[in-house]
Design an enzyme around this catalytic site. Structure first.
Site, PDB file in Angstrom:
ATOM      1  N   GLY A  68       0.845  -1.189   0.000  1.00  0.00           N
ATOM      2  CA  GLY A  68       0.000   0.000   0.000  1.00  0.00           C
ATOM      3  C   GLY A  68       0.884   1.243   0.000  1.00  0.00           C
ATOM      4  O   GLY A  68       2.090   1.150   0.189  1.00  0.00           O
ATOM      5  N   GLY A 115      -0.490  -4.790   0.271  1.00  0.00           N
ATOM      6  CA  GLY A 115      -1.660  -4.480  -0.554  1.00  0.00           C
ATOM      7  C   GLY A 115      -1.649  -5.152  -1.909  1.00  0.00           C
ATOM      8  O   GLY A 115      -2.709  -5.476  -2.464  1.00  0.00           O
ATOM      9  N   GLU A 138       4.762  -6.906   7.400  1.00  0.00           N
ATOM     10  CA  GLU A 138       4.150  -5.840   8.213  1.00  0.00           C
ATOM     11  C   GLU A 138       4.622  -5.797   9.668  1.00  0.00           C
ATOM     12  O   GLU A 138       4.687  -4.719  10.257  1.00  0.00           O
ATOM     13  CB  GLU A 138       2.620  -5.969   8.170  1.00  0.00           C
ATOM     14  CG  GLU A 138       2.000  -5.635   6.831  1.00  0.00           C
ATOM     15  CD  GLU A 138       2.121  -6.757   5.790  1.00  0.00           C
ATOM     16  OE1 GLU A 138       1.796  -6.507   4.628  1.00  0.00           O
ATOM     17  OE2 GLU A 138       2.539  -7.882   6.154  1.00  0.00           O
ATOM     18  N   ASP A 146      -2.225  -7.891   6.861  1.00  0.00           N
ATOM     19  CA  ASP A 146      -3.649  -7.638   6.620  1.00  0.00           C
ATOM     20  C   ASP A 146      -4.045  -8.084   5.206  1.00  0.00           C
ATOM     21  O   ASP A 146      -3.555  -9.077   4.708  1.00  0.00           O
ATOM     22  CB  ASP A 146      -3.991  -6.169   6.902  1.00  0.00           C
ATOM     23  CG  ASP A 146      -3.329  -5.185   5.948  1.00  0.00           C
ATOM     24  OD1 ASP A 146      -2.266  -5.495   5.386  1.00  0.00           O
ATOM     25  OD2 ASP A 146      -3.889  -4.076   5.748  1.00  0.00           O
TER      26      ASP A 146
END
Length: 347
Positions: A68, A115, A138, A146
């Site tokens: 992301g 992402g 992460e 996530d």
């Protein structure tokens, strides 16, 4: 075709296929809110279109997608406006891809993280070349794996998913194939021919039979057995204890332990619980759980500290709070998973 997304993402109808290309090579195709909204719009349109038999997702440049747009998220959060709406739309898109009714082929040539994983690995066909690398790093930036990692990683055999979640280590295409993350591997030089054939027939299964090249697993059996042994322990502390016992004589255990000790203790505790919980949850429920965690992470300390150390003050050592695993209480962990009331993620 214009579904929005500007110059960050391109949509084409080629033969029987809807083809999506990520077009931010200078930013390693990091996923933005605009890209998420445009991809969601395109998929809804193509799912209803009888002329589209298959969707293909690919990328320009040397990275597939490095995650992301983390700096934007950091700056918005520091300004007191964490971009919760971006994550809500991203997580809904991840869940939608998982239930997309047509074949969804991600053609991955280069690094795929965060992402980028969310928009590719929930589809029906995850095709990787020898240039591909996968990671969910992460916990190293005070965040958590996530974009549906809680659905993706628990299913990998031999506790391999837990190992990837807690270390953030990168793997190549052979390990991805053998663990089940990738469904197929092909040669990078065959990508254009593969795409040409696919848009002509719209049938990924038959086309892949002609291009599939079996990749060898990069991680050898003794290491896989060690991963299985250490990461199948009943608690996170037991994982660390197991690695500590072996670290004196085993290079893999020593290296893995050193990696885990650099990660955010809070992120490790949350990821441990999240990956275990994901084993028995549907994709939609995983995303709901991740959205709960996300809201607490964006209101916390370690995410901003992790980004500061990794990107703002490149290479400096993050000062995690709390600084050790045993200083993170059960109640602290529990708070990340508590319901959000009217702010829950809805489909």
């Amino acid at each position: 075709m214009d579904f929005g997304g500007g110059d960050e993402i391109r949509f084409e109808r080629l033969g029987r296929a809807g083809v999506v290309t990520l077009t931010r090579p200078q930013a390693l195709n990091a996923v933005t809110h605009r890209m998420v909204k445009a991809l969601g719009k395109a998929l809804r349109s193509w799912e209803r279109d009888d002329g589209v038999d298959v969707v293909v997702l690919k990328a320009d440049g040397r990275a597939f997608s490095a995650g992301g747009d983390i700096l934007d998220i950091y700056e918005a959060g520091r300004a007191g406006e964490p971009p919760v709406a971006f994550f809500a739309d991203e997580y809904r898109l991840n869940a939608y891809i998982a239930r997309f009714k047509k074949p969804y082929v991600a053609l991955i040539d280069g690094i795929v993280m965060g992402g980028g994983v969310g928009i590719s690995f929930h589809g029906s066909h995850r095709v990787m070349t020898e240039n591909a690398q996968f990671a969910m790093p992460e916990v190293g930036i005070g965040f958590f794996p996530d974009v549906g990692a809680s659905h993706l990683l628990p299913d990998l055999g031999g506790s391999f998913g837990m190992y990837l979640a807690l270390t953030g280590n990168r793997i190549r295409y052979g390990d991805a194939l053998w663990s089940g993350l990738a469904t197929h591997t092909i040669k990078a030089e065959d990508q254009a021919s593969f795409l040409d054939r696919l848009v002509l027939t719209g049938d990924p299964e038959s086309v892949l039979r002609g291009f599939f090249v079996q990749a060898k697993r990069e991680t050898d059996r003794p290491i896989l057995e060690a991963i299985s042994r250490h990461f199948a322990q009943p608690s996170l502390q037991d994982v660390v204890d197991s690695l500590e016992r072996a670290a004196g004589t085993d290079e893999f255990a020593a290296k893995t332990l050193a990696t885990i000790r650099m990660r955010s203790p809070t992120s490790l505790r949350v990821a441990w619980r999240q990956i275990n919980a994901g084993l028995t949850l549907s994709m939609d429920d995983c995303m709901k759980m991740e959205f709960r965690i996300l809201n607490r992470m964006l209101a916390g300390h370690d995410f901003y500290e992790g980004i500061r150390a990794a990107i703002i003050d490149k290479g400096s050592k993050p000062q995690w709070r709390p600084a050790s695993l045993d200083a993170v209480s059960e109640a602290d962990v529990e708070a990340y998973f508590a319901p959000l009331g009217e702010r829950e993620l809805l489909a």
